[in-house]
Design an enzyme around this catalytic site. Structure first.
Site, PDB file in Angstrom:
ATOM      1  N   TYR A 143       0.847  -1.195   0.000  1.00 39.11           N
ATOM      2  CA  TYR A 143       0.000   0.000   0.000  1.00 39.11           C
ATOM      3  C   TYR A 143       0.883   1.246   0.000  1.00 39.11           C
ATOM      4  O   TYR A 143       1.949   1.253   0.610  1.00 39.11           O
ATOM      5  CB  TYR A 143      -0.878   0.049   1.258  1.00 39.11           C
ATOM      6  CG  TYR A 143      -2.078  -0.843   1.222  1.00 39.11           C
ATOM      7  CD1 TYR A 143      -3.316  -0.365   0.800  1.00 39.11           C
ATOM      8  CD2 TYR A 143      -1.990  -2.166   1.617  1.00 39.11           C
ATOM      9  CE1 TYR A 143      -4.434  -1.181   0.781  1.00 39.11           C
ATOM     10  CE2 TYR A 143      -3.109  -2.996   1.595  1.00 39.11           C
ATOM     11  CZ  TYR A 143      -4.319  -2.496   1.179  1.00 39.11           C
ATOM     12  OH  TYR A 143      -5.415  -3.313   1.174  1.00 39.11           O
ATOM     13  N   TYR A 182      -0.891  -9.689   0.851  1.00 38.22           N
ATOM     14  CA  TYR A 182       0.197  -9.086   1.628  1.00 38.22           C
ATOM     15  C   TYR A 182       0.179  -9.609   3.056  1.00 38.22           C
ATOM     16  O   TYR A 182      -0.849 -10.040   3.565  1.00 38.22           O
ATOM     17  CB  TYR A 182       0.120  -7.558   1.596  1.00 38.22           C
ATOM     18  CG  TYR A 182      -1.137  -6.974   2.194  1.00 38.22           C
ATOM     19  CD1 TYR A 182      -1.244  -6.743   3.561  1.00 38.22           C
ATOM     20  CD2 TYR A 182      -2.206  -6.644   1.380  1.00 38.22           C
ATOM     21  CE1 TYR A 182      -2.397  -6.214   4.098  1.00 38.22           C
ATOM     22  CE2 TYR A 182      -3.369  -6.110   1.916  1.00 38.22           C
ATOM     23  CZ  TYR A 182      -3.452  -5.899   3.273  1.00 38.22           C
ATOM     24  OH  TYR A 182      -4.603  -5.373   3.806  1.00 38.22           O
ATOM     25  N   ARG A 192      -3.105 -11.695   3.961  1.00 38.54           N
ATOM     26  CA  ARG A 192      -4.456 -11.376   3.497  1.00 38.54           C
ATOM     27  C   ARG A 192      -4.644 -11.834   2.055  1.00 38.54           C
ATOM     28  O   ARG A 192      -3.769 -11.617   1.217  1.00 38.54           O
ATOM     29  CB  ARG A 192      -4.713  -9.851   3.521  1.00 38.54           C
ATOM     30  CG  ARG A 192      -4.653  -9.138   4.831  1.00 38.54           C
ATOM     31  CD  ARG A 192      -5.858  -9.312   5.755  1.00 38.54           C
ATOM     32  NE  ARG A 192      -7.109  -9.804   5.201  1.00 38.54           N
ATOM     33  CZ  ARG A 192      -8.075  -9.066   4.660  1.00 38.54           C
ATOM     34  NH1 ARG A 192      -7.947  -7.764   4.588  1.00 38.54           N
ATOM     35  NH2 ARG A 192      -9.176  -9.605   4.205  1.00 38.54           N
ATOM     36  N   HIS A 195      -7.355  -8.228  -2.307  1.00 38.14           N
ATOM     37  CA  HIS A 195      -8.681  -7.615  -2.211  1.00 38.14           C
ATOM     38  C   HIS A 195      -8.627  -6.148  -2.608  1.00 38.14           C
ATOM     39  O   HIS A 195      -7.559  -5.521  -2.592  1.00 38.14           O
ATOM     40  CB  HIS A 195      -9.242  -7.736  -0.787  1.00 38.14           C
ATOM     41  CG  HIS A 195      -8.381  -7.069   0.249  1.00 38.14           C
ATOM     42  ND1 HIS A 195      -7.337  -7.722   0.866  1.00 38.14           N
ATOM     43  CD2 HIS A 195      -8.376  -5.814   0.748  1.00 38.14           C
ATOM     44  CE1 HIS A 195      -6.736  -6.895   1.712  1.00 38.14           C
ATOM     45  NE2 HIS A 195      -7.348  -5.720   1.647  1.00 38.14           N
ATOM     46  N   HIS A 197     -10.664  -2.635  -1.437  1.00 36.99           N
ATOM     47  CA  HIS A 197     -11.617  -2.041  -0.502  1.00 36.99           C
ATOM     48  C   HIS A 197     -12.638  -1.217  -1.280  1.00 36.99           C
ATOM     49  O   HIS A 197     -12.266  -0.468  -2.184  1.00 36.99           O
ATOM     50  CB  HIS A 197     -10.897  -1.109   0.479  1.00 36.99           C
ATOM     51  CG  HIS A 197      -9.917  -1.806   1.364  1.00 36.99           C
ATOM     52  ND1 HIS A 197     -10.236  -2.261   2.619  1.00 36.99           N
ATOM     53  CD2 HIS A 197      -8.616  -2.132   1.192  1.00 36.99           C
ATOM     54  CE1 HIS A 197      -9.184  -2.828   3.174  1.00 36.99           C
ATOM     55  NE2 HIS A 197      -8.171  -2.754   2.323  1.00 36.99           N
TER      56      HIS A 197
END
Lengths: 277, 192
Positions: A143, A182, A192, A195, A197
């Protein structure tokens, strides 16, 4: 659009380190999830209600331990302000903000994808002219966020933030890069599933929701306490997009389709009731 | 009140906002529904805490409210504040000590005789789904006493929904996700 320059962001508000995080193994987390899901299936088999939302009290997700209310939610009959939502439009969002691959000078690295679908309410009506926001990791699972410090590269050509206003049929389309899984600190060797959000508004503010869209066949699903905080498999499946070759475009991008259903509007039936007097 | 009609479709599940929303969801002047220098500007602030009473430093809050006359705003432009248009909606992340601050106006009652309130939505890492609550203005004792939601709550839950008016006119409203003084959170008809 939020700041996209990774060099001068002011992240006063974000922390990844979590004092509640334990050193549990993946096997321990799996056992905890399995026990909770087993109890849920038994309850449904005995005539209990099927759950459609995640549990806010879900211990395998360690950060939830001290952050879920212990009292049950109180019923409220919506009043006027709760029967409406803030208005958004092209003043708020530029059409180009739905393409996450053109926000910088160069092409981002990774698998270019198109994610499209419709936003509907619980009555099946399209949610028109409403704000839809997305954010995600890049193709390396990183991120653009100061507190995400895991050793994967930042892509200078990818911020991972998009916005759109839904169309007349509730439709939306984002062009982006497929995010990678990640690691996180819930337990040892926690990862995780990939995905995106999503943040959504309905016609009533009580339909407001934030969720995550997943990709079909992710091998991390069964290991992830956030995804598994939804007890029912049918409900979990609703967060998984489908690969749709009719969305895929020749020599350009693969395509996924994901429809989102918000809760029911209370405006129509409550106003009808008032009109009955 | 009549029974809410059944839904035709099953709603999509929510998920946590996670830790990494800070570069995506906050926006410039997100908490300034009104310019802080405006003569009728009201500061709405408070702390967001967990079950240990510790600050939650990675929560995101949104408010939605009527204007001073109780009208529901219908103007676009929340994301690109012009400093003059009251859109009724704001969004702020809390700071490192779990404190949030909005600049807004005192809402009027959305229906005559009703107790005025601001709707609040809470998102946080560790919180699997959003929570709704109401921030009631403390002044109109008669309307508060007659409020159907407040009347349905025990004293502690009721008190948790009424903001404190400070000497300078600020509204103080703390959000406690768990434990002592736990905020009463709401659910509405037609969730499933």
């Amino acid at each position: 659009m939020a700041t996209t320059d990774t060099g001068n962001e002011t992240f006063a508000n974000s922390h990844v380190l979590d004092p509640a995080a334990s050193t549990a193994s993946q096997e321990q987390i799996n056992e905890e999830i399995s026990a909770l899901h087993g109890a849920y299936r038994d309850s449904v088999a005995a005539g209990g209600e099927e759950e459609t939302q995640p549990r806010i009290d879900f211990a395998p997700y360690r950060s939830s331990l001290l952050r879920h209310p212990t009292k049950s939610l109180h019923h409220a009959d919506p009043e006027t302000i709760e029967l409406h939502s803030p208005a958004f439009g092209q003043r708020d969002v530029h059409v180009l903000e739905s393409d996450l691959t053109i926000q910088h000078n160069g092409e981002p690295i990774g698998e270019r994808i198109v994610v499209t679908g419709r936003v509907l309410d619980g009555d099946g009506r399209p949610v028109r002219n409403q704000l839809i926001e997305v954010w995600q990791a890049n193709a390396a699972g990183r991120y653009v966020h100061k507190r995400d410090q895991h050793p994967a590269p930042i892509d200078p050509n990818f911020t991972g933030v998009g916005r759109a206003i839904t169309g007349e049929n509730g439709e939306y389309t984002f062009t982006t890069i497929k995010p990678a899984p990640y690691p996180w600190k819930n337990h040892h060797n926690a990862w995780r599933p990939a995905h995106i959000h999503f943040s959504l508004f309905g016609t009533d503010f009580t339909q407001r929701m934030i969720t995550q869209m997943y990709f079909p066949g992710d091998p991390l699903f069964s290991l992830d306490p956030i995804y598994q905080s939804i007890q029912d498999q049918k409900a979990r499946d609703r967060l998984v997009a489908v690969y749709d070759h009719s969305v895929t475009s020749h020599e350009w991008a693969t395509g996924y389709r994901w429809d989102i259903v918000l809760t029911g509007s209370n405006r129509t039936w409550m106003e009808d009731e008032e009109g009955d007097h | 009140m009549a029974q809410a009609p059944e839904l035709k479709l099953v709603p999509t599940p929510g998920q946590t906002v996670g830790p990494f929303f800070g570069y995506a969801l906050p926006f410039e002047k997100g908490g300034e529904l009104l310019h802080p220098g405006h003569p009728r500007a009201v500061r709405l602030y408070g702390d967001v805490t967990d079950g240990n009473g510790d600050p939650i430093p990675d929560a995101l809050l949104e408010i939605w409210q009527a204007d001073e006359d109780g009208n529901v705003p219908a103007e676009t432009g929340s994301l690109v504040r012009d400093g003059y248009t009251f859109t009724g909606w704001g969004r702020v992340p809390v700071d490192n000590l779990g404190r949030y601050t909005f600049t807004t106006v005192n809402p009027g009652p959305s229906e005559p005789g009703k107790a005025p309130f601001i709707l609040l939505t809470v998102f946080a890492r560790g919180l699997m789904n959003r929570l709704f609550t109401r921030i009631y203005l403390p002044e109109d004792a008669k309307a508060l006493a007659a409020d159907p939601l407040l009347s349905s709550l025990d004293d502690a839950a009721r008190d948790s929904l009424i903001a404190t008016r400070e000497a300078d006119g600020s509204l103080r409203f703390d959000v406690r996700l768990q434990g002592e003084g736990e905020t009463a959170f709401l659910q509405y008809p037609r969730l499933s």
